[in-house]
Design a protein around this motif. Structure first.
Motif, PDB file in Angstrom:
ATOM      1  N   ALA A  91      13.329  68.479   7.087  1.00  0.00           N
ATOM      2  CA  ALA A  91      11.999  68.207   6.542  1.00  0.00           C
ATOM      3  C   ALA A  91      10.989  69.260   7.002  1.00  0.00           C
ATOM      4  N   LEU A  92      10.993  69.571   8.289  1.00  0.00           N
ATOM      5  CA  LEU A  92      10.049  70.560   8.806  1.00  0.00           C
ATOM      6  C   LEU A  92      10.363  71.960   8.271  1.00  0.00           C
ATOM      7  N   GLY A  93      11.632  72.319   8.226  1.00  0.00           N
ATOM      8  CA  GLY A  93      12.019  73.647   7.772  1.00  0.00           C
ATOM      9  C   GLY A  93      11.700  73.869   6.300  1.00  0.00           C
ATOM     10  N   MET A  94      12.005  72.876   5.452  1.00  0.00           N
ATOM     11  CA  MET A  94      11.697  73.029   4.024  1.00  0.00           C
ATOM     12  C   MET A  94      10.196  73.051   3.786  1.00  0.00           C
ATOM     13  N   LEU A  95       9.458  72.240   4.544  1.00  0.00           N
ATOM     14  CA  LEU A  95       8.000  72.244   4.425  1.00  0.00           C
ATOM     15  C   LEU A  95       7.432  73.605   4.796  1.00  0.00           C
ATOM     16  N   ALA A  96       7.972  74.194   5.864  1.00  0.00           N
ATOM     17  CA  ALA A  96       7.518  75.525   6.264  1.00  0.00           C
ATOM     18  C   ALA A  96       7.883  76.572   5.221  1.00  0.00           C
ATOM     19  N   GLY A  97       9.078  76.498   4.676  1.00  0.00           N
ATOM     20  CA  GLY A  97       9.504  77.476   3.685  1.00  0.00           C
ATOM     21  C   GLY A  97       8.742  77.388   2.391  1.00  0.00           C
ATOM     22  N   LEU A  98       8.282  76.185   2.038  1.00  0.00           N
ATOM     23  CA  LEU A  98       7.524  76.026   0.806  1.00  0.00           C
ATOM     24  C   LEU A  98       6.068  76.457   0.970  1.00  0.00           C
ATOM     25  N   SER A  99       5.484  76.161   2.138  1.00  0.00           N
ATOM     26  CA  SER A  99       4.062  76.448   2.325  1.00  0.00           C
ATOM     27  C   SER A  99       3.798  77.941   2.539  1.00  0.00           C
ATOM     28  N   ARG A 100       4.583  78.570   3.447  1.00  0.00           N
ATOM     29  CA  ARG A 100       4.439  79.988   3.766  1.00  0.00           C
ATOM     30  C   ARG A 100       2.977  80.357   4.085  1.00  0.00           C
ATOM     31  N   ARG A 102      -0.314  78.923   7.163  1.00  0.00           N
ATOM     32  CA  ARG A 102      -0.494  78.629   8.585  1.00  0.00           C
ATOM     33  C   ARG A 102       0.486  77.569   9.064  1.00  0.00           C
ATOM     34  N   LEU A 103       0.778  76.610   8.202  1.00  0.00           N
ATOM     35  CA  LEU A 103       1.747  75.578   8.572  1.00  0.00           C
ATOM     36  C   LEU A 103       3.113  76.198   8.833  1.00  0.00           C
ATOM     37  N   ASP A 104       3.501  77.137   8.006  1.00  0.00           N
ATOM     38  CA  ASP A 104       4.758  77.849   8.206  1.00  0.00           C
ATOM     39  C   ASP A 104       4.756  78.577   9.548  1.00  0.00           C
ATOM     40  N   GLN A 105       3.675  79.258   9.855  1.00  0.00           N
ATOM     41  CA  GLN A 105       3.582  79.987  11.126  1.00  0.00           C
ATOM     42  C   GLN A 105       3.644  79.033  12.313  1.00  0.00           C
ATOM     43  N   ALA A 106       2.977  77.880  12.206  1.00  0.00           N
ATOM     44  CA  ALA A 106       2.956  76.923  13.311  1.00  0.00           C
ATOM     45  C   ALA A 106       4.344  76.326  13.546  1.00  0.00           C
ATOM     46  N   ILE A 107       5.025  75.923  12.465  1.00  0.00           N
ATOM     47  CA  ILE A 107       6.357  75.322  12.617  1.00  0.00           C
ATOM     48  C   ILE A 107       7.356  76.355  13.135  1.00  0.00           C
ATOM     49  N   THR A 108       7.285  77.565  12.610  1.00  0.00           N
ATOM     50  CA  THR A 108       8.196  78.620  13.064  1.00  0.00           C
ATOM     51  C   THR A 108       7.956  78.962  14.527  1.00  0.00           C
ATOM     52  N   TRP A 109       6.700  79.052  14.919  1.00  0.00           N
ATOM     53  CA  TRP A 109       6.378  79.336  16.324  1.00  0.00           C
ATOM     54  C   TRP A 109       6.886  78.234  17.235  1.00  0.00           C
ATOM     55  N   LEU A 110       6.710  76.973  16.819  1.00  0.00           N
ATOM     56  CA  LEU A 110       7.192  75.841  17.617  1.00  0.00           C
ATOM     57  C   LEU A 110       8.712  75.883  17.751  1.00  0.00           C
ATOM     58  N   ALA A 111       9.410  76.191  16.659  1.00  0.00           N
ATOM     59  CA  ALA A 111      10.871  76.257  16.703  1.00  0.00           C
ATOM     60  C   ALA A 111      11.341  77.390  17.615  1.00  0.00           C
ATOM     61  N   ASP A 112      10.650  78.535  17.592  1.00  0.00           N
ATOM     62  CA  ASP A 112      11.034  79.656  18.445  1.00  0.00           C
ATOM     63  C   ASP A 112      10.853  79.312  19.928  1.00  0.00           C
ATOM     64  N   PRO A 147      15.456  72.564  16.479  1.00  0.00           N
ATOM     65  CA  PRO A 147      14.939  73.890  16.114  1.00  0.00           C
ATOM     66  C   PRO A 147      15.929  74.748  15.343  1.00  0.00           C
ATOM     67  N   GLY A 148      17.211  74.634  15.635  1.00  0.00           N
ATOM     68  CA  GLY A 148      18.198  75.386  14.860  1.00  0.00           C
ATOM     69  C   GLY A 148      18.215  74.947  13.402  1.00  0.00           C
ATOM     70  N   VAL A 149      18.069  73.628  13.174  1.00  0.00           N
ATOM     71  CA  VAL A 149      18.016  73.130  11.797  1.00  0.00           C
ATOM     72  C   VAL A 149      16.752  73.618  11.102  1.00  0.00           C
ATOM     73  N   ILE A 150      15.633  73.651  11.837  1.00  0.00           N
ATOM     74  CA  ILE A 150      14.383  74.130  11.252  1.00  0.00           C
ATOM     75  C   ILE A 150      14.526  75.567  10.766  1.00  0.00           C
ATOM     76  N   ARG A 151      15.103  76.409  11.596  1.00  0.00           N
ATOM     77  CA  ARG A 151      15.262  77.810  11.224  1.00  0.00           C
ATOM     78  C   ARG A 151      16.162  77.963   9.998  1.00  0.00           C
TER      79      ARG A 151
END
Length: 272
Positions: A91-100, A102-112, A147-151
């Protein structure tokens, strides 16, 4: 996906059969056990004999009975942890990939940041502080896998989100939830399912390791990982108390890994 061609993949057939055999043993084992797993019936590290085909453990429990009763906990916990990580991470990964945005940056940063912590150390840290209740162990392992699933979900969703049918759905004013569930999810489901199979393999290894280190299921409960920990001192005297649960853990990990590999091969062949 579950067509005749799907089941013709040798790795899928073998992996499914091996995994199913271990799952059935874990599900029906407690009813097939000749004795209660906590009954002390023989001598300490007693050798195999009539009525005890795998001998007795460090307290005189029947190893065969504890083996039959000890698979359910580790299997449901590994499946639950992998499923929870898949649900939240997808859910988080697809949401980040669709938004691209600030939300994408925040989720990606959290996963990293999340990925910077070694999985086992993170789980040990949380369990040692908060306790070893089964639900907490499942939640902690799921947190380590998320986080691996998010990426993975984000990378797959980014590729799909640039397709014309997704852009058309956005132009038609469909909600983000509808686009995620109807347009993106079906096109990223295969790699996510492959990753789910890998997480099952990692999950049973991690949960067994936690029990071996004394942070998993608490005694006197029967658990394959706990059996290895409890009987390691008598490995040279009565090896079946350690080898039997270790073998079943390895067989389940082999089956899930083979199944995930088969799904990946099928997916690659379907795209060519």
């Amino acid at each position: 996906m579950f067509s005749a061609r799907f089941w013709r993949e040798p790795s899928i057939r073998r992996g499914a059969l091996v995994t199913l055999a271990v799952v059935l043993l874990a599900l029906f084992g407690p009813w097939l056990a000749p004795h209660a797993p906590t009954d002390m019936l023989g001598g300490v590290y007693g050798a195999p004999a009539a009525g005890a085909p795998l001998g007795h453990d460090f307290l005189g429990h029947d190893v065969w009975s504890r083996l039959l009763a000890g698979g359910l906990s580790i299997l449901w916990m590994s499946v639950a942890a992998a499923a929870l990580a898949l649900l939240v991470g997808s859910a988080l990964g697809m949401l980040a990939g669709l938004s691209r945005q600030r939300l994408d940056q925040a989720i990606t940063w959290l996963a990293d940041i999340w990925l910077a912590f070694p999985d086992l150390i993170l789980v040990l840290l949380i369990v040692s502080m908060l306790g070893r209740q089964p639900w907490l162990i499942v939640l902690t392992v799921a947190i380590a896998f998320t986080p691996g699933v998010i990426r993975l979900a984000r990378g797959s969703a980014v590729a799909v989100a640039s397709q014309e049918f997704v852009e058309a759905a956005q132009m038609m004013g469909f909600s983000r939830t509808r686009i995620l569930l109807r347009e993106i999810l079906p096109n990223v489901l295969t790699p996510l399912l492959v990753h789910f199979g890998n997480m099952l393999t990692w999950g049973i290894g991690m949960l067994s390791g936690l029990s071996f280190l004394g942070y998993g299921v608490a005694p006197p409960a029967a658990d394959w990982g706990l059996m290895i920990n409890e009987n390691q001192a008598g490995l040279l005297i009565q090896p079946w108390a350690v080898l039997a649960p270790a073998l079943l853990i390895a067989v389940f990990a082999y089956g899930t890994n083979l199944l995930a590999e088969g799904v990946a091969r099928y997916s690659a062949g379907a795209r060519t």
